[in-house]
Design a protein around this motif. Structure first.
Motif, PDB file in Angstrom:
ATOM      1  N   ASP A 134      -2.286   4.277 -11.369  1.00 20.71           N
ATOM      2  CA  ASP A 134      -2.030   3.548 -10.129  1.00 20.71           C
ATOM      3  C   ASP A 134      -0.632   2.936 -10.166  1.00 20.71           C
ATOM      4  O   ASP A 134      -0.308   2.176 -11.086  1.00 20.71           O
ATOM      5  N   MET A 135       0.182   3.250  -9.174  1.00 20.52           N
ATOM      6  CA  MET A 135       1.574   2.797  -9.187  1.00 20.52           C
ATOM      7  C   MET A 135       1.701   1.287  -8.980  1.00 20.52           C
ATOM      8  O   MET A 135       2.669   0.672  -9.421  1.00 20.52           O
ATOM      9  N   ASP A 136       0.731   0.690  -8.295  1.00 17.16           N
ATOM     10  CA  ASP A 136       0.778  -0.771  -8.154  1.00 17.16           C
ATOM     11  C   ASP A 136       0.574  -1.427  -9.516  1.00 17.16           C
ATOM     12  O   ASP A 136       1.249  -2.394  -9.865  1.00 17.16           O
ATOM     13  N   ALA A 137      -0.388  -0.895 -10.264  1.00 14.72           N
ATOM     14  CA  ALA A 137      -0.643  -1.443 -11.600  1.00 14.72           C
ATOM     15  C   ALA A 137       0.590  -1.256 -12.485  1.00 14.72           C
ATOM     16  O   ALA A 137       0.986  -2.162 -13.225  1.00 14.72           O
ATOM     17  N   ALA A 138       1.211  -0.070 -12.386  1.00 14.04           N
ATOM     18  CA  ALA A 138       2.418   0.179 -13.186  1.00 14.04           C
ATOM     19  C   ALA A 138       3.531  -0.777 -12.775  1.00 14.04           C
ATOM     20  O   ALA A 138       4.281  -1.279 -13.621  1.00 14.04           O
ATOM     21  N   GLY A 139       3.626  -1.036 -11.466  1.00 13.34           N
ATOM     22  CA  GLY A 139       4.648  -1.969 -10.976  1.00 13.34           C
ATOM     23  C   GLY A 139       4.431  -3.371 -11.529  1.00 13.34           C
ATOM     24  O   GLY A 139       5.390  -4.054 -11.924  1.00 13.34           O
ATOM     25  N   GLU A 140       3.164  -3.788 -11.568  1.00 15.93           N
ATOM     26  CA  GLU A 140       2.875  -5.121 -12.120  1.00 15.93           C
ATOM     27  C   GLU A 140       3.225  -5.165 -13.608  1.00 15.93           C
ATOM     28  O   GLU A 140       3.740  -6.166 -14.103  1.00 15.93           O
TER      29      GLU A 140
END
Lengths: 243, 183
Positions: A134-140
């Motif tokens: 998940d790119m949101d998780a990676a962003g966090e």
């Protein structure tokens, strides 16, 4: 759709089943269908097929090892642990600055406390094991990593971080899938003490077994096995955080 | 600029909510979780890069499916560039008699039958049945005439009927529910 074609071809019957006709035409056609057993049977079969297709994909397998909710909870654990770690570092820094790294306590995703590796030269070493695509998780994760790196740089404290991308997490380092390519490049340029490591086993599995195109971004270094790599880091005393 | 950011934020929310449906559709095309995940992720990434091209936010899902279709077809073409794409089928799942007898689960039977459809038939069928797109929406999404949508759908269902409803000994499914109302 026109109702002039009332010989009820398969196309027409499909269009009735799929609700393609305006309501009044649909009603007229339904009357024609119901008046003829052959038409009724054909339409019944089409309706059955439609339901069978819908049922066949009502639930589909998630990607291997993917459990977004658990992973998200895990990431929140990382965020909390990092915040806790920073607080610990900052707190100690105010009291007895010389030994702050030794008292940096990190909680892993399951809430167990770990002391990060601190080498003789007081360098703190942390390996993040990224499994979530998940790119949101990676962003966090990148947010947290950047905060850590900036804080250590500001305090002139030694820090090494590795982000090991494995399984679905490899998406962060894949050219066609990552939405954080510029950020990863920028972080890698700004912080030489940060490394992004890709699991070659995952790359090979996707390429060979699945026939997928896998191109890594230039910042990614490859390691034969992501799991072996993080285990080795743990044996070397690095703090391990699963994301 | 504010308008662009609002569209981007709105698209991000739309992506979150529609992603499970996109994944299900992609899975029905690939029948493989890793590939379906890649297709969805690549489509979402392209969508975010092309936010400005989304003219009507109310049709974001159809726009996303269009992007995803192109991503999937590009992959199929890249993998089998020397083959006629309209004839591409997934690896055959025709089993021997013993395996076929063991394949008792209805869901597996239907999926196996759909795997034998060509890519173009499979995409039209799943857009109509899973996404509940109208023929006009499928036509617009795949950039093919409505007549082609109808003929592909017809051929797809004819083949499924042969495999699923006309086989000796195969239990017929219970009658489906009422026809849904026209839009």
């Amino acid at each position: 759709m026109s109702t002039e074609d009332t010989d009820l071809s398969d196309e027409s019957l499909n269009a009735i089943v799929d609700g393609e006709y305006p309501m009044h035409e649909q009603a007229e056609l339904m009357a024609v269908v119901q008046a003829d057993a052959s038409h009724s049977n054909r339409m019944c079969a089409l309706r059955s097929l439609k339901v069978m297709v819908q049922n066949a994909y009502a639930e589909v397998p998630a990607p291997a090892g993917r459990d977004r909710r658990r992973r998200r909870a895990g990431l929140m654990g990382v965020a909390a642990s990092l915040a806790l770690g920073l607080a610990a570092v900052l707190g100690v820094g105010l009291s007895d600055g010389g030994r702050q790294a030794e008292r940096f306590v990190v909680l892993d995703a399951d809430g167990r406390g770990q002391r990060p590796a601190v080498a003789e030269d007081q360098e703190t070493r942390i390996v993040f094991h990224l499994l979530d695509g998940d790119m949101d998780a990676a962003g966090e994760l990148l947010d947290e990593v950047e905060t850590l790196l900036a804080d250590y740089r500001h305090r002139k404290a030694a820090l090494r971080i590795e982000v090991v991308a494995h399984s679905d997490g490899l998406a962060l380092l894949r050219r066609r899938l990552s939405s954080h390519q510029e950020r990863v490049a920028s972080l890698a340029r700004t912080y030489p003490n940060l490394a992004f490591v890709a699991c070659s086993n995952t790359v090979r599995r996707l390429r060979v077994e699945k026939g997928l195109e896998v191109t890594l971004i230039p910042e990614a270094r490859e390691t034969a096995s992501g799991v072996t790599h993080v285990v080795r880091r743990q044996q070397e005393g690095w703090a391990y955080i699963k994301v | 600029m504010i308008g662009f950011l609002q569209r981007r934020l709105s698209l991000r929310r739309a992506l979150e909510s529609v992603r499970p449906r996109l994944y299900r559709l992609a899975w029905s095309w690939c029948h493989d979780a890793d590939e379906a995940n890649d297709v969805v992720q690549e489509a979402c990434l392209k969508a975010m890069e092309r936010t400005a091209q989304l003219k009507d936010p109310a049709r974001a899902e159809q726009w996303l499916v269009k992007i995803m279709s192109n991503v999937f077809l590009d992959r199929v073409r890249a993998r089998r560039e020397h083959m006629d794409i309209t004839a591409v089928e997934l690896e055959s799942v025709d089993d021997g008699p013993l395996e076929a007898a063991q394949r008792s689960h209805a869901v597996d039977q239907v999926r196996a039958a759909i795997r034998t459809l060509s890519v173009d038939q499979r995409m039209v069928l799943t857009m109509v049945d899973l996404m509940e797109f109208s023929y006009a929406e499928v036509s617009e999404t795949l950039e093919i005439p409505v007549g082609t949508v109808m003929s592909r759908l017809c051929r797809a269902r004819r083949r499924l009927k042969e495999r699923l409803l006309l086989q000796v000994g195969m239990p017929r499914p219970a009658a489906a529910g009422h026809l849904r109302r026209v839009k």
